[in-house]
Design an enzyme around this catalytic site. Structure first.
Site, PDB file in Angstrom:
ATOM      1  N   GLU A  78      73.624 -10.716  -9.481  1.00 32.40           N
ATOM      2  CA  GLU A  78      74.144  -9.410  -9.928  1.00 32.40           C
ATOM      3  C   GLU A  78      75.681  -9.432 -10.029  1.00 32.40           C
ATOM      4  OE1 GLU A  78      74.140  -6.601 -11.043  1.00 32.40           O
ATOM      5  OE2 GLU A  78      72.193  -5.642 -10.991  1.00 32.40           O
ATOM      6  N   HIS A  79      76.238  -8.295 -10.403  1.00 35.64           N
ATOM      7  CA  HIS A  79      77.664  -8.166 -10.722  1.00 35.64           C
ATOM      8  C   HIS A  79      78.605  -8.612  -9.595  1.00 35.64           C
ATOM      9  CE1 HIS A  79      78.180  -4.708  -8.043  1.00 35.64           C
ATOM     10  NE2 HIS A  79      76.912  -4.472  -8.347  1.00 35.64           N
ATOM     11  N   ASP A  80      79.738  -9.147  -9.988  1.00 34.51           N
ATOM     12  CA  ASP A  80      80.867  -9.436  -9.078  1.00 34.51           C
ATOM     13  C   ASP A  80      80.549 -10.462  -8.000  1.00 34.51           C
ATOM     14  OD1 ASP A  80      82.773  -7.506 -10.243  1.00 34.51           O
ATOM     15  OD2 ASP A  80      81.291  -6.029  -9.569  1.00 34.51           O
TER      16      ASP A  80
ATOM     17  N   THR B 244      74.144 -11.124 -14.467  1.00 36.53           N
ATOM     18  CA  THR B 244      74.655  -9.884 -15.075  1.00 36.53           C
ATOM     19  C   THR B 244      76.147 -10.034 -15.374  1.00 36.53           C
ATOM     20  OG1 THR B 244      75.066  -8.649 -13.039  1.00 36.53           O
ATOM     21  CG2 THR B 244      72.804  -8.576 -13.933  1.00 36.53           C
TER      22      THR B 244
END
Ligand code: UDP
Length: 219
Positions: free
Chosen positions: A140-142, A122
């Site tokens: 996923e993010h970060d 993402t």
């Protein structure tokens, strides 16, 4: 001058899954299939799924203006050893990704990655060199992922997670999301067992299994 030569290093399970992706990637840029071979140093057949299998020494001896190799071996320590040898010999790391990989915003993936079908990365993600993400894995993010990290199929790596170099995440493992500024950390060289549900930090070198995942003591 000879053209570029490409190889999938490893003609076993992992390599046979990466080869069709590599072939497709080259077809789209007009490279003939006979410029793509397997490298395998073990004793085995001289063709696998229609592709020649050569040793590293033979690959290096074939005429080519440039050589590109994707390391299709699940063991990150082996990938590190082979990457060092390839780099020393001027062979270029090659990233191979399935056509349907989804990559969103601000994602950096280091050289030499292998991204299997249905992988999703993402947004706002940093990934080091020679990452393997097997079928249906996501990041996923970060998240921040180190070098030579391996995801077996179906890994769910949620947001704000740090995975250090050489960690191996088993099939279907779920890693709970961390918080901004307080990520959940999987330590260097840790192994997360198949189907584990990781809810806390995993120390470097540890093996964790189960739900919730706990450290498996060495016998
Ligand atoms: N291999 C190789 N050179 C090395 C180490 C491994 O050619 O220095 C090959 C090995 O012969 C085998 C493959 O890499 O064919 C690794 O296959 P394995 O089944 O162990 O693992 P996977 O395909 O799941 O990564």
């Amino acid at each position: 001058m000879s053209g570029s030569l490409y190889a999938v290093y490893g003609a076993s399970g992992c390599g046979r899954g990466i080869m069709p992706l590599a072939r497709n990637q080259l077809r789209k840029i007009g490279v003939e299939a006979d410029r793509l071979v397997f490298i395998d140093d073990g004793a085995g057949p001289d063709r696998v799924n229609g592709h020649r299998v050569v040793t590293y020494a033979d690959f290096f001896a074939l005429p080519a203006c440039e050589r590109h190799v994707v390391l299709a071996i699940a063991d990150g320590a082996v990938r590190e050893r082979l990457a060092a040898r390839c780099t020393a010999d001027g062979i270029r790391p090659w990233t191979v990704a399935a056509e349907n990989v989804v990559v969103m915003d601000d994602v950096h993936v280091g050289e030499g990655a292998a991204l299997s079908p249905f992988v999703t990365l993402t947004s706002n993600i940093r990934i080091g060199r020679y990452f393997h993400a097997n079928l249906y894995s996501y990041v996923e993010h970060d998240c921040v992922i180190g070098e030579f990290v391996t995801f077996a199929p179906g890994v769910k790596c949620n947001g704000n997670i740090v995975i250090e170099d050489h960690a191996y995440i088993g099939a279907g493992a779920v890693i709970k999301q961390g918080r901004p500024g307080q990520p959940l950390v999987i330590g260097r060289g840790a192994v997360v067992g198949m189907g584990a549900v990781v809810t806390r930090n995993v120390p470097a070198g540890a093996t964790v299994v189960g739900n919730p995942a706990r450290v498996r003591e060495k016998i």
